[in-house]
Scaffold this active site. Structure first.
Site, short mmCIF file in Angstrom:
data_model
loop_
_atom_site.label_atom_id
_atom_site.label_comp_id
_atom_site.label_asym_id
_atom_site.label_seq_id
_atom_site.Cartn_x
_atom_site.Cartn_y
_atom_site.Cartn_z
N ASP A 105 -21.39 31.37 -4.62
CA ASP A 105 -20.12 30.63 -4.57
C ASP A 105 -19.95 29.98 -5.95
OD1 ASP A 105 -18.15 28.69 -4.32
OD2 ASP A 105 -18.64 28.27 -2.23
N LEU A 120 4.95 21.39 -1.45
CA LEU A 120 4.22 20.16 -1.78
C LEU A 120 4.42 19.08 -0.72
CD1 LEU A 120 2.37 18.67 -3.77
CD2 LEU A 120 4.42 17.93 -5.00
N ALA A 121 5.63 19.06 -0.12
CA ALA A 121 5.92 18.05 0.90
C ALA A 121 4.99 18.19 2.11
CB ALA A 121 7.37 18.16 1.35
N ASN A 161 6.18 28.71 -8.94
CA ASN A 161 6.53 29.54 -7.78
C ASN A 161 6.61 28.64 -6.56
OD1 ASN A 161 7.20 31.91 -6.51
ND2 ASN A 161 5.09 32.63 -6.29
N TYR A 195 -1.60 26.15 -6.67
CA TYR A 195 -2.04 27.38 -7.36
C TYR A 195 -1.52 27.39 -8.81
CZ TYR A 195 -2.54 32.52 -7.92
OH TYR A 195 -2.87 33.78 -8.34
N LYS A 238 -3.54 27.72 -12.28
CA LYS A 238 -3.34 28.87 -13.18
C LYS A 238 -2.73 28.44 -14.53
CE LYS A 238 -5.09 31.97 -10.48
NZ LYS A 238 -6.34 32.65 -10.85
N THR A 242 -2.16 43.95 -3.89
CA THR A 242 -3.53 43.73 -3.41
C THR A 242 -3.48 43.13 -2.00
OG1 THR A 242 -3.66 41.43 -4.16
CG2 THR A 242 -4.37 43.13 -5.73
#
Ligand code: NAD
Length: 445
Positions: free
Chosen positions: A260, A296-297, A344, A350, A354, A385
């Site tokens: 991990d 986010l809320a 996004n 995320y 990134k 993917t």
């Protein structure tokens, strides 16, 4: 996961039907096939800069047929534009219009590649204007091309010539099928470092590479590609993915390390495994990543924190371990995402991780260069993917159609090819940069 629409409009009866109905027809992209020609036709080299003859000589040395001013009726595999010595916007007219008149001869899967210089705040305004203008015009050409053809650029910093090793490596990459899903992008060359591989077919021969998150998806494709290019590969994934990981390792005669990567000793474990089993550690690909999407809320701490921990904090910690170990010539390539550039919906966690990768590689470049190494990122867009298979099928189909010129998602191999290129010693003059592999899907960046 396969793009059924792409298959249907390119084969048999359904191909004819799609043409009759006037349906959009995404092309089958020209991808790398070992032994295939670098460029599928004649190369037209336009532009009068002082590096033109040296570059023409290199192209001839690569076995390409080169024309300097016009290719007449010949089928063109690529148009290369030397724009590195232009001094004001008016000078763009001649080479761009010549390129425009040649575009009809460009074969499917053809390439347009420019050479230019970065626009700096210290430049004269007219100079900065033409340099920044090249960025806009090449990206636009990329959006106009059809048949899987792409347009990209190479940016030479300082007074680097177009034939420094990493510029030539970048040119080979952009001309080849390895860059199939790279469109409207610029590769910046920072130094004259880099050595051409002894065998073009095995640019990573003798290297030991570690790929995290390699049990499936993009990570497995990276492991296969680095192996194909000559590296000995260590594949890393969580213990729960152990069976799949072992299969990937066996297929490429590599070794598996169940780990991990959020563990505090992950960097030490990777170094220990690579050196004790294979004698060195030359390449690390930080690919392992997760999504835990929520607006986010509605976001909770578990979702936010796990994404940050896996996607960026682990990489920061592992990099510290690699730097402390003073591994000579280590090349690190990290997975960013176009979500980290444009944002996004539902991915604030995320995108933080990134975007974080992009900041991390920029700020780590000098430290890795000190030991003769480098660190760069690849930012994939929409790649087919298991991660993206979770997107509802209608949304996925629309997303593919919205890709401005290629009209399809990328494949894991497209990301893997870009990573293999950046991990090679030939690309040593590229450091701290992020290359998008996104079929130019990203609006506004
Ligand atoms: P995936 O979910 O198919 O595979 C990710 C792998 O990472 C899995 O095998 C998983 O077990 C492993 N992993 C997760 N947490 C780990 C941990 N703590 N330690 C070790 N391994 C761990 O994902 P993918 O689509 O192949 O994506 C690979 C990378 O590319 C990710 O970093 C992702 O964010 C990035 N990316 C993917 C896309 C896309 O369209 N698929 C787009 C942009 C970026």
């Amino acid at each position: 996961m396969a793009d059924k629409y792409l298959e249907l409009v390119n084969s048999g009866f359904t191909k004819k039907l799609a043409a009759t109905l006037g349906l959009p027809r995404p092309a089958v992209l020209r991808r790398h096939v070992p032994g295939a020609p670098l460029v599928p036709g004649v190369v037209l080299l336009l532009g009068e800069s002082s590096g033109a003859q040296a570059l023409a000589d290199v192209l001839l040395g690569w076995g390409l047929e080169v024309r300097r001013h016009s290719a007449g009726q010949e089928r063109l595999g690529a148009i290369i534009l030397l724009l590195d010595e232009l001094s004001c916007p008016a000078e763009l007219s001649a080479p761009m219009l010549l390129a425009g008149s040649a575009l009809r001869g460009l074969v499917p899967g053809g390439r347009v590649v420019s050479f230019s210089r970065p626009a700096l705040a210290t430049d004269a305004p007219a100079l900065a204007a033409v340099r920044q203008g090249i960025d806009g015009t090449i990206r636009s050409v990329g959006r106009e091309l059809r048949g899987g053809a792409t347009a990209n650029g190479i940016v030479l910093t300082d007074d680097l010539s177009p034939v420094v090793p990493s510029a030539l490596a970048a040119l080979r990459f952009l001309l080849s099928g390895r860059s199939a899903y790279v469109d409207g992008q610029f590769l910046t060359i920072s130094t004259d470092a880099g050595v051409a591989p002894e065998q073009q077919g095995a640019p990573l021969a003798g290297k030991v590479a570690v790929v995290t998150g390699a049990a499936r998806g993009i990570g497995a494709a990276i492991a296969n590609t680095l192996h194909r290019d000559g590296a000995t590969v260590v594949v890393v994934d969580v213990p729960a993915a152990g069976d799949a990981l072992a299969k990937v390792a066996n297929k490429i005669s590599g070794t598996a390390l169940q780990l991990d990567i959020t563990r505090a000793d992950a960097g030490a474990k990777i170094i220990e495994h690579a050196i004790s089993r294979h004698g060195s550690l030359d390449i690390v690909i930080h690919n392992a990543g997760i999504t835990r999407d929520k607006l986010l809320a509605n976001m909770d701490a578990a979702r936010w924190d796990s994404v940050i921990a896996v996607n960026i904090s682990s990489q920061l910690a592992m990099n510290e371990a690699f730097l402390a170990a003073k591994l000579s010539g280590l090349r690190v390539v990290s997975l960013a995402s176009t979500s980290g550039i444009a944002g996004n919906r539902g991915q604030s966690n995320y995108a933080a991780s990134k975007g974080g990768v992009i900041g991390m590689v920029r700020a780590s470049a000098a430290a890795f260069a000190e030991a003769g190494g480098s660190i760069n990122a690849v930012a994939p867009g929409f790649i087919e993917t298991e991660m993206t298979a979770k997107i509802p099928v209608a949304t996925r189909t629309v997303a593919r159609m919205l890709m401005p010129s290629l009209m399809q998602g990328g494949l894991p191999i497209d990301v893997a090819e870009a990573i293999g290129f950046l991990a090679s010693d030939a690309a040593a003059g590229i450091n701290g940069r992020t290359l998008r592999v996104c079929g130019q899907s990203l609006v506004g960046a």
